[in-house]
Design a protein around this motif. Structure first.
Motif: not given
Length: 1019
Positions: A668-672, A646-648, A630-631, A592-595
């Motif tokens: 994906g999204g706010d799911e880990f 926030l996700l990072r 609440g993301f 994932d390029m964001l995190t």
């Protein structure tokens, strides 16, 4: 001298070598045209015969379908008539065996036999034609499944002596409707047959099934017209059905008796005992129907139709039904036999057509072989010398001078040309010898036998002199080529057969970082750092230079012949940069390029590999499905930049909270997803709580400080599960956790699995309930406090589930909300509600009543709510201005822009929009200014405590003042006492509803309530 020769280019090949303009080509055309014409005519006839064979094969399948469908009419009619007769006996309260003894006619054996025959016929239809697609888009197998459910339910009711006529006729009508649809589609296919024999069989098949339908209808009409069934129909209907049946039988008889093979079969059939017995009692049928008509005309003192009590007349009816049933069975047996004969006949037509096609193909092959033999003889005697001469001329044109002359053969003109050609080739060979010596560096010596007169001889001599000059220039160009090789970007080596370097260019020095003079004489494979037998000088290769730098190279080689030596040119291109780019792309494809965490694909791959490895080692594998709470609100309220930050930070905290042996990825999204190996359930739960606690610590984005929570679902695999199933279990646990509060962890266990299975069972049953009309609407009246009159009612759905009784919405609506089934349920409720509203609007006393309907938020944001309402309004004719749609607050705010667009359209139609359960959501009340709404409904939890001064009473007062300021109506739910009603009236609440006014009730009850309330208002 020709220009091509002067410029050093070979003469092009003649374009007429195999062309139509050559003599050989034209002779071939003259020989092949008759063969092609003959084959064209034969292929035309073959096409017609193949078409006939294809039609015959299609006919066999359609007759099979007609036969199968036709075999259903009789058992279906028998089951319907006998079921209706037994239901009539049950409704009279008389024992079935007593009636059978009194009449001398027992329905039960016919019922048992017809059920068995119908089930067998339906099984054959489903097995053979289950994949056929019907007009509504469903397959026969899918429709058959629904019909079997309805038929089984009807039979159960009949066996329990509780069946009614609508139950029986409805279940059988579903079967006959399916058969009728299949017969109609098959009839359309049969009507398109072009072959005469196939069309004749198709015509008889159509007449045969029509006759079977007519006789079945006649038998039903007799049973109904004689009053043997509950709800008997007029006797005129039976007489009309009898006329249609007789006409259809006569039509089919005329058709089949015109065929030699069918006349005898038809004669045997019409003279059979069942048909003879029926023809003998036909006057009795007419007389019995007339007597039934007379009885129908009589009316007893109570105003009800008189019952038939004459025992003789009743026994006569029973005898007629017995003969009618036997006759219908005879028609079924005849139709089955005849359909089998037609199928056999159609099969023989197809086999005959296929045999004809085979014979014609054999004749075509023989004709072709004979023609080819004649063609070969022509080629050997005439065309062969010409082709040989043409081939030799083309060889000379390419510069290939043959040593042996052509044999002189063929017609006289061909032989003359061959002699001249041989002389010319001999002269060219002499000049070739001179040129070869010149190329070897020898002096130019004119050949004594190469004296060619005229301009041709002068051209040849000039060419030889010119070649001497060209040789000098070639040596100069060789030096230029060497310079070009040295400046090439790709490394180029020349090696001998043993792989030793003969030369290397400048790029070869750079890629190996070794001077060219040190490379010469060495084995090239050794220079690449390996053993000669290991390194292949082709494809991709990785090696290290002396300074330790790793180089990726793409290597190829080609063979070079120099005089009698065979050398190899090896080419190498440095692709190190490309390989580094490919490695970056591989990394990006799995991360994932964001995190920077592994992405969904890499996570699933890791989980599957961990499961495989742990299953062999007998170690448990656990997963934690972590979902932020609440993301979306943070993204919407603080911007996507804050959401990304926030996700990072979430990813950083998850990595920090795990051991090296544990894995975390972003789905994906706010799911880990966290994957553990070897942890038992208590330790997995401990890890989950620790991660939830770590994520609950405050986050900082710039100068903003905020807190979010996380909900987790845990699942532990101790058996053979794949990764997706384990993720699904954890996801179910997350969903269950969120439904009971946030910031918590739930473990997927057997109880949760049972709950999931129960929800799945409810979903399946509810889907069938919508189709089988097990749902009904109840209505809770709503009072307008401003006028004191009834405003209308709120429509509430109830489910009359067989075996469970009446279910309230909270037992099945949450299950429907999880799937698209809620949209189907909404569609049903909206249609039923508007149908009720239209009925009220046709009544002058109730035309001003309103109706409120709850609509799912998923229908608003995912379905076509506007299209559903448009269809319902057109279907019912209701005025939509008296309709109010209620949507929960949280669903409205899930997609504010889309929701507002839909609500704006609804309000343009005059439909009011209400926010249901207002105040129980998580949204800001400032959204009220942005929503396209008319009304808010205060939840019952606030109304219940308005009698006590406190928080809830204050909330209600504030909501009423806020609504008044915004120009919105307010409806208070759950009013259960007169004190609550008085408080809401004092606070200027617009409308109220609750048990104090009335509980939810049926349509008939709420209609009576409106009438009574108009006379005696509440409060």
């Amino acid at each position: 001298m020709p220009k091509d020769v002067a410029q050093g280019r070979a003469a092009p090949a003649s374009p007429h070598r195999f062309g139509i303009h050559s003599l050989s080509g034209r002779m071939l055309v003259l020989l092949l045209v008759p063969l092609v014409v003959t084959q064209f005519l034969v292929f035309g006839d073959l096409g017609q015969r193949r078409s006939a064979a294809a039609e015959a094969a299609q006919l066999v399948r359609r007759i099979g379908l007609m036969s199968n469908a036709g075999s259903i009419y009789g058992p279906a009619a028998f089951e319907e008539m006998t079921s209706l007769g037994l239901a009539t006996v049950d409704q009279l309260g008389v024992d079935r065996s007593v009636v059978a003894t009194a009449l001398g006619f027992d329905y039960q054996p016919y019922l048992t036999r017809s059920r068995s025959q119908l089930d067998r016929a339906l099984d054959v239809l489903a097995d053979t034609y289950g994949s056929v697609v019907l007009a509504d888009g469903h397959t026969v197998a899918e429709r058959m499944g629904d019909l079997r459910i309805a038929l089984s339910a009807q039979r159960t009711l009949l066996d329990q002596h509780r069946a009614t006529s609508p139950d029986i006729t409805g279940a059988i009508a579903g079967v006959t409707d399916l058969v009728d649809e299949l017969v109609r589609s098959t009839q359309r296919g049969l009507a398109t047959a072009k072959d005469a024999d196939v069309a004749a069989i198709a015509n008889e098949s159509l007449r045969l099934v029509s006759m079977l339908q007519a006789v079945t209808t006649e038998t039903r009409a007799n049973a109904a017209g004689l009053g043997a069934l509950n709800g008997a129909r007029p006797s005129s209907e039976a007489l009309g059905a009898s006329g249609v049946a007789q006409f259809t039988i006569q039509q089919y008889g005329a058709l089949i008796t015109s065929q030699p093979s069918g006349a005898a079969a038809w004669q045997r059939f019409v003279s059979s005992a069942p048909l003879s017995a029926y023809d003998q009692i036909r006057p009795q049928i007419a007389q019995a129907l007339a007597q039934r008509t007379q009885v129908e005309a009589t009316v007893n003192a109570s105003g009800q139709p008189a019952l038939i009590t004459d025992p003789a007349l009743i026994r006569q009816f029973a005898q007629i039904l017995q003969v009618s049933f036997d006759r219908l069975e005879a028609f079924e047996r005849f139709a089955t036999t005849r359909f089998a004969n037609l199928t056999s006949h159609a099969t023989s037509i197809g086999e005959h057509a296929d045999h004809s096609v085979t014979m014609w193909i054999a004749l075509l092959v023989i004709d072709t072989l004979v023609s080819l033999v004649l063609l070969a003889l022509t080629l050997l005697t005439t065309l062969r010398p010409l082709r040989r001469l043409t081939a030799r001329a083309l060889d000379v044109g390419r510069g290939q001078i043959p040593a042996d002359p052509l044999p002189v053969s063929g017609p006289s003109d061909v032989r003359a040309v061959t002699v001249t050609f041989n002389t010319m080739v001999n002269t060219l060979a002499s000049f070739e010898s001179q040129l070869a010596g010149l190329a070897a560096g020898q002096e130019l010596v004119p050949a004594a036998d190469a004296v060619t007169p005229g301009s041709l001889g002068e051209s040849l001599r000039g060419s030889v002199r010119h070649l001497s000059d060209v040789t000098t220039r070639l040596r100069e160009s060789e030096a230029l080529a060497t310079a070009i090789v040295d400046t090439a970007n790709d490394a180029i080596w020349t090696i001998d057969q043993s792989g030793r370097v003969l030369s290397a260019n400048a790029a070869g020095e750079r890629i190996l970082d070794i001077p060219a003079d040190l490379q010469v004489g060495s084995r090239l494979q050794l220079l690449f750092g390996g053993r000669p037998e290991v390194i292949e000088l082709s494809g991709e290769m990785q090696f290290k230079r002396a300074d330790g730098t790793t180089v990726h190279a793409l290597i190829s080689q080609s063979e070079v012949r120099v005089e009698n030596r065979v050398l190899h040119a090896v080419f190498a291109r440095d692709i190190s940069e490309r390989k580094r780019l490919e490695e970056r792309l591989v990394y990006q494809a799995h991360h994932d390029m964001l995190t920077g965490l592994p992405n969904r694909l890499a996570t699933i791959e890791h989980l599957d590999e961990t499961l495989r490895r742990s299953m062999e080692a007998q170690r448990p594998v656990g997963v934690l499905f972590i979902d932020l709470d609440g993301f979306k609100a943070i993204n919407d309220g603080r911007g996507h930049a804050s959401g990304d930050q926030l996700l990072r930070e979430v990813a950083r905290r998850l990595r920090r909270g795990l051991r090296d042996t544990e894995f975390v990825g972003r789905l994906g999204g706010d799911e880990f997803l966290v994957v553990t190996e070897g942890l038992d359930l208590p330790n997995l739960i401990t890890l989950g709580h620790r991660l939830i606690l770590a994520l609950a610590q405050p986050f900082q984005a710039g100068e903003d400080l905020f807190v979010v929570s996380a909900t987790a679902g845990a699942a532990l695999s101790t058996q053979d599960l794949d990764g997706l199933e384990l993720i699904r279990q954890a996801d179910v646990a997350v969903y269950h956790a969120k439904s009971h509060g946030r910031g918590r962890l739930v473990v997927f266990d057997d109880a949760l699995q049972v709950a999931v299975a129960a929800n799945a069972e409810i979903e399946i049953a509810l889907r069938g309930a919508i189709m089988s009309n097990e749902l009904e609407l109840h209505f809770q009246p709503v009072l307008d406090l401003r006028t004191g009159e009834a405003w209308g009612a709120e429509a509430l759905v109830r489910w009359n589930r067989p075996g469970y009784g009446q279910l309230a919405p909270d037992s099945f609506i949450p299950v429907a909300e999880k799937t698209s089934l809620i949209i189907d349920l909404d569609r049903w409720v909206i249609h039923q509600a508007l149908r009720t509203l239209a009925a009220w609007q046709r009544d002058p006393a109730r035309r001003d009543l309103h109706l409120a309907v709850n609509v799912s938020g998923r229908h608003l944001t995912e379905g076509d709510l506007v299209g559903c309402l448009r269809a319902a309004v057109l279907d019912t004719g209701a005025d939509p201005s008296k309709l109010e749609l209620e949507i929960t607050e949280t669903h409205l705010l899930a997609d504010l822009d889309r929701a507002n667009g839909v609500l704006r359209t609804l309000r343009e139609w005059g439909i009011d929009v209400a926010v249901d359960d207002f105040g129980t959501g998580y949204s800001s009340m400032s959204y009220l200014r942005e929503l396209e709404i008319d009304t808010i409904k205060i939840d019952r939890v606030f109304v219940a405590r308005t009698q006590v001064a406190g928080y809830d009473r204050t909330i209600v007062e504030v909501l009423l003042q806020l609504a008044a300021a915004l120009g919105l109506n307010v409806v208070a739910e759950g009013v259960e006492t007169s004190e609550q009603l008085d408080f809401l009236q004092d606070e200027n609440c617009n409308r109220v509803q609750g048990y104090y006014l009335a509980r939810p009730m049926s349509l008939e009850q709420v209609t009576d309530w409106f009438t009574v309330y108009a006379l005696e208002p509440v409060g």
